[in-house]
Design an enzyme around this catalytic site. Structure first.
Site, PDB file in Angstrom:
ATOM      1  CG  MET A   9      -1.367   7.704  10.820  1.00  0.00           C
ATOM      2  SD  MET A   9      -0.339   8.982  10.056  1.00  0.00           S
ATOM      3  CE  MET A   9      -1.082  10.463  10.721  1.00  0.00           C
ATOM      4  N   GLY A  29       0.946   0.165  12.780  1.00  0.00           N
ATOM      5  CA  GLY A  29       1.964  -0.593  12.060  1.00  0.00           C
ATOM      6  C   GLY A  29       1.576  -2.023  11.759  1.00  0.00           C
ATOM      7  CB  ILE A  86       1.417   4.908   7.241  1.00  0.00           C
ATOM      8  CG1 ILE A  86       1.610   5.280   8.715  1.00  0.00           C
ATOM      9  CG2 ILE A  86       0.302   5.736   6.598  1.00  0.00           C
ATOM     10  CD1 ILE A  86       2.154   6.688   8.932  1.00  0.00           C
ATOM     11  CB  CYS A  87      -2.108   1.105   9.478  1.00  0.00           C
ATOM     12  SG  CYS A  87      -1.065   0.201  10.639  1.00  0.00           S
ATOM     13  CD  GLN A  88      -4.098   5.579  14.622  1.00  0.00           C
ATOM     14  OE1 GLN A  88      -4.712   6.006  13.656  1.00  0.00           O
ATOM     15  NE2 GLN A  88      -3.413   6.372  15.436  1.00  0.00           N
TER      16      GLN A  88
END
Length: 119
Positions: free
Chosen positions: A115, A90, A86-88
Site C-alpha cells: 500500500m 510487501g 498486499i500489505c503495507q
C-alpha cells in the site's frame, strides 16, 4: 580464509537467496499490474494487514485477512484461482504468499511495495 568461513558465507548466501527470491508460483507485481487484475472477477484479492491498517486505508476489491489469521482462513479461498496479496510494504504479503504456496495455491501475486507504493 579457512573452510569454516567459506561454509558460513555460503550458508548466509543461501539463506538470503531462499528468503528473497520468489518461489515458483509466486510472482512479484507492481501496483499497476495489480490494478490491471481488477477487471478479472475470478481473481481473489487479499490484504494481510491488521484490521486497523485495513480500515484506515484500503482498496476495493481487497478483502482483509490478517497475516496472523491466514493459516486458519485459507480454506475460504479457492486454490485454483489467482490470488493477489498486499500489505503495507510487501514483506507480510511475501510471507502470506509463501503460506499460500505451501497450502497448494499455484498462481500467487505479491504486490511489490504494498500500500505504500499505491498511487
Amino acid at each position: 580464509m579457512d573452510i569454516i568461513q567459506w561454509i558460513f558465507i555460503i550458508l548466509i548466501a543461501l539463506f538470503v537467496i531462499n528468503r528473497f527470491i520468489p518461489k515458483k508460483g509466486i510472482t512479484n507485481i507492481t501496483v499497476q499490474e495489480a490494478k490491471d487484475k481488477f477487471k478479472d472477477k475470478s481473481v481473489q484479492f487479499i490484504d494481510v494487514r491488521t484490521p486497523g491498517e485495513y480500515k484506515a486505508n484500503h482498496r476495493k476489491p481487497f478483502k482483509n485477512i490478517p497475516l496472523s489469521n491466514l493459516p486458519s482462513q485459507v480454506d475460504k479461498l479457492e486454490k485454483d484461482k489467482e490470488v493477489v496479496v498486499i500489505c503495507q510494504s510487501g514483506m507480510r504479503s511475501a510471507k502470506a504468499a509463501n503460506i499460500l504456496k505451501k497450502q497448494g495455491f499455484e498462481n500467487i501475486y505479491n504486490v511489490k511495495g504494498g500500500m505504500s507504493a499505491w498511487y
